[in-house]
Design an enzyme around this catalytic site. Structure first.
Site, mmCIF file in Angstrom:
data_model
loop_
_atom_site.group_PDB
_atom_site.id
_atom_site.type_symbol
_atom_site.label_atom_id
_atom_site.label_comp_id
_atom_site.label_asym_id
_atom_site.label_seq_id
_atom_site.Cartn_x
_atom_site.Cartn_y
_atom_site.Cartn_z
ATOM 1 C CD GLU A 13 7.560 120.987 -7.300
ATOM 2 O OE1 GLU A 13 7.377 119.602 -7.841
ATOM 3 O OE2 GLU A 13 9.208 121.267 -7.803
ATOM 4 C CG HIS B 22 12.390 113.044 -13.968
ATOM 5 N ND1 HIS B 22 11.383 113.519 -15.182
ATOM 6 C CD2 HIS B 22 12.944 112.286 -14.698
ATOM 7 C CE1 HIS B 22 10.056 112.321 -15.391
ATOM 8 N NE2 HIS B 22 11.696 111.423 -15.277
ATOM 9 C CG HIS C 4 6.616 121.191 -13.102
ATOM 10 N ND1 HIS C 4 7.416 119.630 -12.000
ATOM 11 C CD2 HIS C 4 7.225 121.359 -12.409
ATOM 12 C CE1 HIS C 4 7.518 119.742 -11.000
ATOM 13 N NE2 HIS C 4 7.410 121.043 -11.047
ATOM 14 N NE ARG D 213 13.762 121.474 -1.851
ATOM 15 C CZ ARG D 213 13.889 121.984 -3.149
ATOM 16 N NH1 ARG D 213 14.116 123.162 -2.989
ATOM 17 N NH2 ARG D 213 13.604 120.990 -3.891
ATOM 18 N N GLY E 101 14.051 114.927 -7.602
ATOM 19 C CA GLY E 101 15.320 115.310 -8.154
ATOM 20 C C GLY E 101 15.345 114.452 -9.618
ATOM 21 N N GLY E 102 14.003 113.293 -9.781
ATOM 22 C CA GLY E 102 14.200 112.536 -11.052
ATOM 23 C C GLY E 102 14.996 110.847 -10.559
ATOM 24 C CE LYS F 82 5.496 110.291 -10.543
ATOM 25 N NZ LYS F 82 4.985 111.410 -10.197
ATOM 26 C CE LYS G 170 8.253 111.941 -5.725
ATOM 27 N NZ LYS G 170 9.486 112.182 -4.884
#
Length: 662
Positions: free
Chosen positions: A277, A237, A210, A294, A166-167, A160, A118
């Site tokens: 996203e 999430h 989102h 993916r 996946g949270g 984060k 990220k």
């Protein structure tokens, strides 16, 4: 071009089955890999060839790169599709496939490497001019630096994990005094989940949507987008509902977000299917969140509104062919909504559920698509993700898609492991969702932190009792000689009642009486209420009933131990007849011998302690001057005589019990 002739799918479950279906349509042979827990799984049965790659734990099977490349070599596969999850965004796996001479159906290593982190991804996006949430993604990871940067950004903010998703490794911080602990906890979660404790800090965008953009690129450098998906309905999430198009999308906003997503993909020379996203604010400002390198779980909604097969397109560009599509060729038509059916227990904080699928009535209907990876009789393993299927409703507009999806779920049943069917129905029927107003705060605002439980109404218990009564009646009739089905509810001395007892969700006991009025018409009495139920149609696992004048469909399954699961409308629940104690379902093929009809029990020919053989006459019941013999359906010893002869009995009354011999 490198033609793909034999494709190994390095995955399992519904996505493996979905990829295989397209491959077979294209004339491409398929190879499945499976763990020992999946040896009889649908994706193994569907494939042309299959290779076992180890024990059930993913670390010993689906995540072992060498085992997968060895399986490809052993079967002569020339390409590998990673699906999603597992190794799908693992750059080492992509590299290993290419080094083994295999076509990797996915993006170049550079894209996976950059977008898999990220912090690096955000730095790359800032350089590419893609709008990003204000934050810190620097290399200095000391607590002091993170706290200082957080103070500069201001509250509320998100801490984060830089790797993964996946949270996990994610914390919302709304108070200064919580910051240090949130950093510590996020670090630990990130280290455990992703083997990296690197963090990023971002300004929290409260109550956003989102919204993600599907991009596609080829090896010739062409990159386009295929519109957006709204994935705002999330729990912890984790996505629950996804749809296309976004309910608040405008042509100008789609164009702006689409161009930003294409620029993001171009920044890493993207090839194949990818998803960029974004967080979309109430003011329609949008910010880069991450890129998934993916195929996404929710790709079917994009397929529904564009008319494209994304897996076919993946295979097409992976073989070296040009995309063959320009941005002007992409048109969004209609609407599609997808829900994820999970084997999880909404009553128990949505914890994963395992066990055998006893009965599976698939959601179906006009405008409904099902991508499933299970069949009745399969076991839900504790080793893998609990998602068992995706159900997609489509329509000319959003409301038609939503109604079709609700109806399909209401006429479905997954019986065995606890699942979120009723929760999904409830979500889709919530006013906020139905009006297109759901944000990422929707589930928290509507349901809070609690689980979800939709308790059965008295009517539901009454219907369940009626169904169980009819099942017992049919089995008892089948286990008797010369029994006339026409006489099953007839009694010479008036109406006889059949009694059941259920434990209600609040712990109270419900006494339920069932009595035949006339043929196929029954009164069911419960808590001072009376239901008139007419059996219009009654099959092994479904029935059409008219309840107090309203016709409805019910689905059901009775297990060998006598538990009945009923699915009707928006509620699926299980009951057990307490009046039967520990006895199993009365099918006369085991130890419980019951009357197949109302009548006069004339005689019992055995006593407690007698040893009986299968086929031996046990008792005789008279109805309308006809004699009906009750015979043993098992060898064993009579353990209990429940009734005396002569006496009036009702359908399914237990006459005696046999302890079957081993």
């Amino acid at each position: 071009m490198a033609a793909i002739n034999r494709l190994l799918i390095a995955n399992r479950g519904e996505i493996a089955c979905r990829i295989m279906r397209t491959a077979k349509d294209l004339g491409i042979e398929t190879v499945a890999v499976y763990s020992q827990a999946d040896k009889n799984a649908p994706h193994v049965r569907l494939a042309d060839q299959a290779v076992c790659i180890g024990p059930p734990p993913t670390a010993d099977s689906y995540l072992v790169i060498q085992k997968i490349t060895d399986a490809a070599k052993a079967t002569g596969a020339d390409a590998v599709h990673p699906g999603y999850g597992f190794l799908s965004e693992n750059v080492s796996f992509a590299t290993a496939c290419r080094e083994a001479g295999l076509t990797f159906v996915g993006p170049p290593d550079k894209a996976i490497d950059v977008m898999g982190d990220k912090a690096r991804a955000k730095r790359a996006m800032i350089a590419a001019g893609v709008p990003c949430v204000p934050g810190y993604q620097g290399e200095d990871q000391s607590d002091a630096t993170l706290i200082a940067e957080a103070d500069a950004i201001g509250l509320p903010l998100m801490v984060k994990a830089a790797a993964g998703g996946g949270g996990r490794g994610m914390r919302l911080v709304e108070r200064t005094e919580d910051l240090a602990q949130s950093i510590s906890l996020a670090r630990k979660e990130a280290e455990t989940a992703f083997d990296s404790d690197e963090l990023i800090i971002e300004k929290a965008i409260l109550r956003p949507r989102h919204v993600e953009i599907q991009v596609f690129g080829d090896q010739q450098g062409n990159i386009i987008h295929l519109g957006e998906r709204d994935c705002s309905v999330q729990r912890r999430h984790q996505k629950v509902v996804e749809e296309a198009p976004c309910p608040v999308m405008t042509p100008d906003l789609r164009d702006a977000m689409g161009k930003a997503a294409v620029n993001a993909a171009k920044a890493v020379d993207y090839v194949g299917a990818g998803t960029v996203e974004f967080l979309l604010g109430e003011d329609h400002a949008f910010y880069f969140l991450e890129m998934n390198t993916r195929l996404q779980v929710e790709h079917p909604v994009t397929e529904a509104v564009t008319g494209l097969d994304l897996v076919a397109l993946q295979l097409h560009v992976a073989a070296g062919a040009p995309l063959g599509l320009a941005q002007s060729d992409i048109h969004i038509q209609g609407h599609a909504i997808e829900v994820r059916l999970y084997a999880e227990d909404p009553q128990n904080n949505f914890l994963p559920s395992t066990g055998r699928i006893d009965h599976w009535r698939r959601p179906e209907g006009a405008g409904v698509r099902l991508d499933a990876g299970v069949t009745a009789g399969d076991d839900i393993s504790p080793f893998y993700d609990p998602m068992v299927a995706k159900v997609i409703g489509t329509g000319m507009d959003r409301e038609q898609a939503r109604r079709r999806l609700v109806k399909a779920l209401q006429h479905s049943a997954l019986i065995g492991p606890a699942n979120n069917r009723d929760f999904l129905i409830d979500v889709l029927k919530q006013k906020t969702f139905a009006q297109g107003g759901a944000t990422t705060a929707f589930i928290e605002e509507e349901y809070g932190d609690r689980g979800f439980y939709n308790p059965p109404a008295l009517k539901d218990y009454g219907v369940a009792a009626f169904v169980q009564y009819k099942l017992r009646q049919r089995r008892a009739l089948a286990g008797s000689l010369n029994a006339n089905a026409e006489l099953t509810d007839w009694a010479s001395n008036g109406v006889l009642s059949h009694m059941l007892e259920y434990e209600r969700s609040d712990g109270e006991t419900l006494a339920i009486a069932i009595a035949a009025k006339i043929r196929s018409v029954y009164n069911v009495s419960i808590e001072g209420q009376t239901l008139e139920i007419i059996a219009e149609r009654f099959n092994d696992n479904d029935a059409v009933l008219t309840v107090n004048g309203v016709r409805e469909n019910v689905l059901f399954y009775e297990s060998a131990d006598g538990a009945l699961t009923l699915a009707s409308g928006a509620v699926q629940f299980a009951v057990r007849d307490l009046s039967r104690g520990d006895n199993t379902a009365s099918d006369n093929s085991g130890g419980v011998v019951a009357s197949p009809m109302h009548g006069l029990l004339l005689d019992i020919f055995v006593k407690a302690g007698d040893v009986v053989e299968k086929g031996q006459r046990l008792a005789v019941v008279e109805a309308m001057k006809m004699m009906h013999e009750i015979v043993a359906e098992t060898n064993g010893e009579v353990s209990k005589i429940n009734l005396e002869a002569p006496s009036q009995i009702a359908t399914d009354d237990i006459i005696l019990e046999i302890e079957p011999s081993v």
